[in-house]
Design a protein around this motif. Structure first.
Motif, mmCIF file in Angstrom:
data_model
loop_
_atom_site.group_PDB
_atom_site.id
_atom_site.type_symbol
_atom_site.label_atom_id
_atom_site.label_comp_id
_atom_site.label_asym_id
_atom_site.label_seq_id
_atom_site.Cartn_x
_atom_site.Cartn_y
_atom_site.Cartn_z
ATOM 1 N N ARG A 151 0.836 -1.336 -0.316
ATOM 2 C CA ARG A 151 -0.363 0.201 0.203
ATOM 3 C C ARG A 151 0.761 1.110 -0.054
ATOM 4 O O ARG A 151 0.588 2.297 0.369
ATOM 5 C CB ARG A 151 -0.774 0.100 0.925
ATOM 6 C CG ARG A 151 -1.995 -1.145 1.130
ATOM 7 C CD ARG A 151 -2.620 -0.515 2.578
ATOM 8 N NE ARG A 151 -2.952 -2.233 2.143
ATOM 9 C CZ ARG A 151 -4.917 -2.267 2.568
ATOM 10 N NH1 ARG A 151 -5.182 -1.520 1.749
ATOM 11 N NH2 ARG A 151 -5.428 -3.303 1.856
ATOM 12 N N ARG A 152 2.156 0.795 -0.057
ATOM 13 C CA ARG A 152 3.260 2.460 -0.185
ATOM 14 C C ARG A 152 2.627 3.412 -1.285
ATOM 15 O O ARG A 152 1.981 2.595 -2.547
ATOM 16 C CB ARG A 152 4.304 1.583 -0.437
ATOM 17 C CG ARG A 152 5.053 1.538 0.837
ATOM 18 C CD ARG A 152 6.655 0.541 0.363
ATOM 19 N NE ARG A 152 7.154 -0.711 -0.770
ATOM 20 C CZ ARG A 152 7.598 -0.920 -0.786
ATOM 21 N NH1 ARG A 152 8.801 -0.413 -0.887
ATOM 22 N NH2 ARG A 152 7.350 -2.033 -1.549
ATOM 23 N N GLY A 153 2.839 4.573 -0.993
ATOM 24 C CA GLY A 153 2.304 6.063 -1.915
ATOM 25 C C GLY A 153 0.709 6.028 -2.348
ATOM 26 O O GLY A 153 0.627 7.144 -2.587
ATOM 27 N N LYS A 154 -0.172 5.160 -2.245
ATOM 28 C CA LYS A 154 -1.413 4.838 -2.418
ATOM 29 C C LYS A 154 -2.064 6.499 -0.743
ATOM 30 O O LYS A 154 -2.973 7.192 -1.460
ATOM 31 C CB LYS A 154 -2.452 3.923 -1.612
ATOM 32 C CG LYS A 154 -1.645 3.095 -2.660
ATOM 33 C CD LYS A 154 -2.823 1.891 -3.600
ATOM 34 C CE LYS A 154 -2.412 0.982 -3.948
ATOM 35 N NZ LYS A 154 -2.732 -0.280 -4.710
ATOM 36 N N SER A 156 -0.284 8.933 0.547
ATOM 37 C CA SER A 156 0.313 10.373 -0.824
ATOM 38 C C SER A 156 -0.729 10.593 -2.042
ATOM 39 O O SER A 156 -0.650 11.461 -1.828
ATOM 40 C CB SER A 156 1.632 10.406 -0.717
ATOM 41 O OG SER A 156 1.767 9.336 -1.627
ATOM 42 N N LEU A 157 -1.160 9.634 -2.950
ATOM 43 C CA LEU A 157 -2.025 9.872 -3.866
ATOM 44 C C LEU A 157 -3.248 10.613 -3.646
ATOM 45 O O LEU A 157 -3.626 11.774 -4.307
ATOM 46 C CB LEU A 157 -1.936 8.425 -4.786
ATOM 47 C CG LEU A 157 -2.712 8.942 -6.427
ATOM 48 C CD1 LEU A 157 -1.983 9.596 -7.171
ATOM 49 C CD2 LEU A 157 -3.387 7.459 -6.722
ATOM 50 N N VAL A 158 -3.701 9.881 -2.860
ATOM 51 C CA VAL A 158 -5.061 10.553 -2.133
ATOM 52 C C VAL A 158 -4.870 11.747 -1.550
ATOM 53 O O VAL A 158 -6.259 12.865 -1.622
ATOM 54 C CB VAL A 158 -5.684 9.762 -0.665
ATOM 55 C CG1 VAL A 158 -6.652 9.802 0.102
ATOM 56 C CG2 VAL A 158 -6.351 8.245 -1.293
ATOM 57 N N ALA A 160 -3.153 14.938 -2.325
ATOM 58 C CA ALA A 160 -2.743 14.904 -3.848
ATOM 59 C C ALA A 160 -4.036 15.355 -4.295
ATOM 60 O O ALA A 160 -4.112 16.522 -4.377
ATOM 61 C CB ALA A 160 -1.608 14.012 -4.480
ATOM 62 N N VAL A 161 -4.830 14.187 -3.747
ATOM 63 C CA VAL A 161 -6.256 14.207 -5.306
ATOM 64 C C VAL A 161 -6.975 15.334 -4.096
ATOM 65 O O VAL A 161 -7.616 15.835 -5.225
ATOM 66 C CB VAL A 161 -6.935 12.806 -4.871
ATOM 67 C CG1 VAL A 161 -7.963 13.397 -5.840
ATOM 68 C CG2 VAL A 161 -6.028 12.108 -6.527
#
Length: 175
Positions: A151-154, A156-158, A160-161
């Protein structure tokens, strides 16, 4: 006295009932009375059927024993004359009524044993369970721990969105 062996399966005993119709009808719903008439201390009433032979219609008792409990044809032929001469009420006591326990029945005088019927043995191939893979504890256990999902990076994507949506809402509110 009728001895029932321990772990008996696939056997049904047929008793004719010599009692008034109302008493016979009530017997179907009275496990305590069934026990008393059979002379046993415990009984699984789910393994007992009490019914009027007139309820069977054209099927008849022999047909019910053949179709309903899969009784062996040679046993039915042996008793066909007795079965067709019966009238009134009967009680079927299946092996399941005894829960695998050895029991001695001491039927009351109101019960007359007409016959004992065994289920027809199943035709078919016998499965050989002698193979090593069929034996218990012969396989290798899988002790590899399950992998946790990546689940790495998911996260930070949320974020950012959501930040982008916030900026768009602000831009729209002010322009």
């Amino acid at each position: 006295m009728i001895k029932i062996p321990r772990h008996e399966q696939g056997t049904t005993r047929l008793f004719s009932l010599s009692m008034p119709e109302d008493k016979a009808r009530a017997l179907g719903d009275d496990p305590d009375q069934q026990q008393a008439l059979l002379g046993v201390e415990t009984l699984n009433s789910g393994g007992v059927e009490v019914f009027s032979l007139s309820d069977l219609g054209d099927l008849g008792l022999a047909g019910y024993l053949r179709e309903g409990i899969d009784a062996q044809e040679e046993q039915l032929k042996r008793d066909r004359t007795k079965l067709s001469a019966l009238s009134g009420w009967v009680m079927l006591v299946h092996s399941s009524a005894f829960g695998g326990q050895a029991v001695t029945l001491s039927p009351a005088p109101e019960l007359t044993l007409i016959g004992t019927y065994s289920q027809t043995p199943a035709d078919g191939d016998v499965i050989d369970l002698q193979a090593e893979s069929a034996q218990p504890y012969t396989g290798e256990p899988d002790v590899t721990p399950a992998k946790a999902p990546d689940r790495r990076g998911k996260g930070s994507l949320v974020v950012a969105v959501l930040a982008l949506l916030f900026i768009l809402v602000l831009w729209w509110a002010f322009f």
